[in-house]
Design a protein around this motif. Structure first.
Motif, PDB file in Angstrom:
ATOM      1  N   TYR A 237      -9.423 -10.298  12.901  1.00 10.41           N
ATOM      2  CA  TYR A 237      -9.641  -8.977  12.323  1.00 10.41           C
ATOM      3  C   TYR A 237      -9.146  -7.878  13.261  1.00 10.41           C
ATOM      4  O   TYR A 237      -8.465  -6.956  12.842  1.00 10.41           O
ATOM      5  CB  TYR A 237     -11.120  -8.752  12.009  1.00 10.41           C
TER       6      TYR A 237
ATOM      7  N   HIS B  33      -5.504  -7.681  13.279  1.00  8.34           N
ATOM      8  CA  HIS B  33      -5.022  -7.151  11.993  1.00  8.34           C
ATOM      9  C   HIS B  33      -5.046  -5.625  11.999  1.00  8.34           C
ATOM     10  O   HIS B  33      -4.102  -4.970  11.587  1.00  8.34           O
ATOM     11  CB  HIS B  33      -5.908  -7.684  10.876  1.00  8.34           C
TER      12      HIS B  33
ATOM     13  N   ALA C  25      -7.672 -13.727   3.104  1.00 11.86           N
ATOM     14  CA  ALA C  25      -8.478 -12.912   4.002  1.00 11.86           C
ATOM     15  C   ALA C  25      -9.742 -13.640   4.441  1.00 11.86           C
ATOM     16  O   ALA C  25     -10.163 -13.545   5.601  1.00 11.86           O
ATOM     17  CB  ALA C  25      -8.838 -11.592   3.325  1.00 11.86           C
TER      18      ALA C  25
ATOM     19  N   PHE D  40      -9.155  -4.520   1.589  1.00 10.84           N
ATOM     20  CA  PHE D  40      -9.883  -5.707   2.000  1.00 10.84           C
ATOM     21  C   PHE D  40     -10.744  -6.202   0.867  1.00 10.84           C
ATOM     22  O   PHE D  40     -11.192  -5.429   0.031  1.00 10.84           O
ATOM     23  CB  PHE D  40     -10.759  -5.422   3.226  1.00 10.84           C
TER      24      PHE D  40
ATOM     25  N   ASN E   1      -7.213 -12.869  -1.841  1.00 12.96           N
ATOM     26  CA  ASN E   1      -8.490 -12.640  -1.185  1.00 12.96           C
ATOM     27  C   ASN E   1      -8.950 -13.858  -0.401  1.00 12.96           C
ATOM     28  O   ASN E   1      -9.630 -13.731   0.614  1.00 12.96           O
ATOM     29  CB  ASN E   1      -9.540 -12.237  -2.223  1.00 12.96           C
TER      30      ASN E   1
ATOM     31  N   HIS F 244      -1.880 -12.320   7.209  1.00 14.21           N
ATOM     32  CA  HIS F 244      -2.957 -12.854   8.035  1.00 14.21           C
ATOM     33  C   HIS F 244      -2.450 -13.902   9.016  1.00 14.21           C
ATOM     34  O   HIS F 244      -3.241 -14.575   9.646  1.00 14.21           O
ATOM     35  CB  HIS F 244      -4.051 -13.446   7.144  1.00 14.21           C
TER      36      HIS F 244
ATOM     37  N   GLU G 177     -10.912 -15.078   8.379  1.00  7.94           N
ATOM     38  CA  GLU G 177     -12.158 -14.774   9.076  1.00  7.94           C
ATOM     39  C   GLU G 177     -12.618 -15.927   9.972  1.00  7.94           C
ATOM     40  O   GLU G 177     -13.484 -15.757  10.813  1.00  7.94           O
ATOM     41  CB  GLU G 177     -13.261 -14.436   8.073  1.00  7.94           C
TER      42      GLU G 177
ATOM     43  N   HIS H 184      -0.931  -6.650   5.297  1.00  6.83           N
ATOM     44  CA  HIS H 184      -1.674  -7.609   4.479  1.00  6.83           C
ATOM     45  C   HIS H 184      -1.460  -9.041   4.961  1.00  6.83           C
ATOM     46  O   HIS H 184      -2.023  -9.962   4.419  1.00  6.83           O
ATOM     47  CB  HIS H 184      -1.247  -7.493   3.013  1.00  6.83           C
TER      48      HIS H 184
END
Length: 425
Positions: A344, A347, A334, A18, A331, A357, A338, A355
């Motif tokens: 989350y 996941h 990710a 993460f 990144n 999303h 959010e 990995h």
């Protein structure tokens, strides 16, 4: 701009699962998800040359961003600003953008989550990463602190180096407040290059001729006789140097960095092992308020590297972050995730720490083919690149070496295209 080059002084043996994560957590900092439907797409905006020209909005950017919010003011399309710029904390940059653009840009926030890996398919590598990051709690479960932010600057990934340098002396270089930036990330022994250089008499032989020096440099210089260094800079080696934002005084900064890097961390000492050097970005040029492009951090890096390699027996070792590094785009996925409710938990629980999303498409809207478009292409699926003509790129047709998936005149046109393509216009 020449292709991005990476000379890595430190190679990580473990890929952390993460991004932008600190080992400091607070159960008081919780972010509640909105009840908005989960979007199947997200957007990353460059700032200079796309959203702003200097400090002023361009290309209908305020109107474009307002289309991404619902009638109640809640965010309905996940988006982040992905810029190689910086020099101030992300929270302050978010406040500035909110004021200029007339929309609510979230400052950096953190969400704390706990979970158990029992009964789930979790790889040994994943467990090793959690142990390595100090995330196992007293009850045997694990804790994760996830940053939620809408402004990602070139130096934002420096957060990931906190565990290594938290209590080590480091030097921060660049315009704005680079030492403050690093301090807010949690680094405890940070000096700006302005302050650090002020403790070494005559380290800059032409300082007396620089009437334009910054207020901080002038203050440090005028108090040199009476001031005592906050840290023992004469015997405490600099463990790493971070170029946080575009340097102001190239001559002085190159000189002092060469002194630090070739001495092993203490200017004036004999040759030693080079401390690690990190750059927040590697843009050769960028679009500011002036009509033609301005030299960026990549140009400074080239100048420093060329000089260092001529005066030292070993070549300069460094690590460059920022676009077009695929790390930054991965990144950003990710971070965008959010803003999707329950992402989350899904996941962790359902995907076995995959990995992915769940985005069908992520749009990168930028003005620089060699940075924005190249980065999106290197990141691969699900990135879709859109090139505007309001910044570095002004061509009639697509860029030849790094053609974007779509070319438009302005960011407002780009957003209209996205919303129509996604059926939400």
């Amino acid at each position: 701009m020449s292709p991005m080059r990476y000379r890595t002084a430190i190679r990580s043996k473990i890929r952390l699962p993460f991004p932008f994560r600190s080992h400091l957590y607070s159960s008081e900092s919780r972010i509640e998800c909105r009840s908005e439907p989960r979007s199947s797409f997200g957007i990353a905006f460059d700032i200079d040359g796309v959203i702003l020209g200097g400090r002023a909005p361009i290309g209908g950017s305020p109107q474009a961003l307002k289309k991404l919010y619902g009638d109640s003011g809640n965010l309905k399309v996940p988006f982040v600003f992905l810029t190689n710029g910086g020099g101030i904390p992300e929270s302050r940059r978010a406040a500035e953008l909110s004021e200029v653009l007339g929309v609510n840009i979230l400052p950096s926030q953190v969400r704390f989550s706990t979970f158990s890996c029992s009964g789930t398919k979790v790889s040994n590598l994943w467990l090793c990463c959690l142990e390595f990051m100090g995330l196992r709690l007293a009850d045997g479960n694990f804790g994760i602190a996830l940053f939620r932010m809408q402004v990602v600057q070139g130096h934002t990934p420096f957060r990931t180096l906190l565990r290594r340098y938290e209590n080590e002396l480091i030097v921060a270089v660049g315009k704005g407040e680079p030492a403050l930036v690093m301090s807010e990330y949690g680094f405890k022994k940070v000096l700006s290059l302005d302050e650090y250089a002020s403790y070494f008499k005559d380290i800059d032989p032409v300082a007396q001729y620089k009437m334009w020096r910054t207020k901080e440099a002038l203050y440090c210089s005028s108090h040199l006789e009476e001031s005592v260094p906050r840290y023992d800079v004469y015997s405490d080696r600099v463990s790493a140097a971070f170029v946080v934002s575009d340097p102001v005084d190239w001559g002085r900064d190159i000189q002092v960095l060469c002194d630090i890097l070739r001495s092993g961390g203490i200017p004036g000492w004999k040759n030693g092992n080079q401390p690690p050097l990190y750059f927040a970005a590697d843009d050769l040029e960028y679009q500011a308020a002036f009509p033609s492009q301005r030299l960026g951090m990549g140009a400074f890096r080239i100048a420093l590297e060329s000089i260092f390699n001529r005066i030292h027996h070993s070549t300069l070792e460094y690590v460059s972050f920022g676009k077009p590094n695929p790390f930054v785009f991965k990144n950003s996925e990710a971070l965008l995730a959010e803003f999707r409710p329950s992402q989350y938990d899904d996941h962790i629980t359902n995907s076995g720490c995959s990995h992915s999303h769940g985005f069908r498409t992520l749009y990168m809207i930028g003005d620089n083919p060699l940075v924005d478009v190249k980065g999106a292409q290197q990141a691969g699926h699900p990135w879709f690149s859109i090139l505007t003509r309001t910044g570095v790129f002004k061509g009639k047709d697509n860029h030849k070496e790094f053609p974007a998936d779509m070319v438009v005149d302005t960011v407002e046109e780009a957003v209209d295209f996205i919303l129509k393509r996604e059926g939400t216009f």
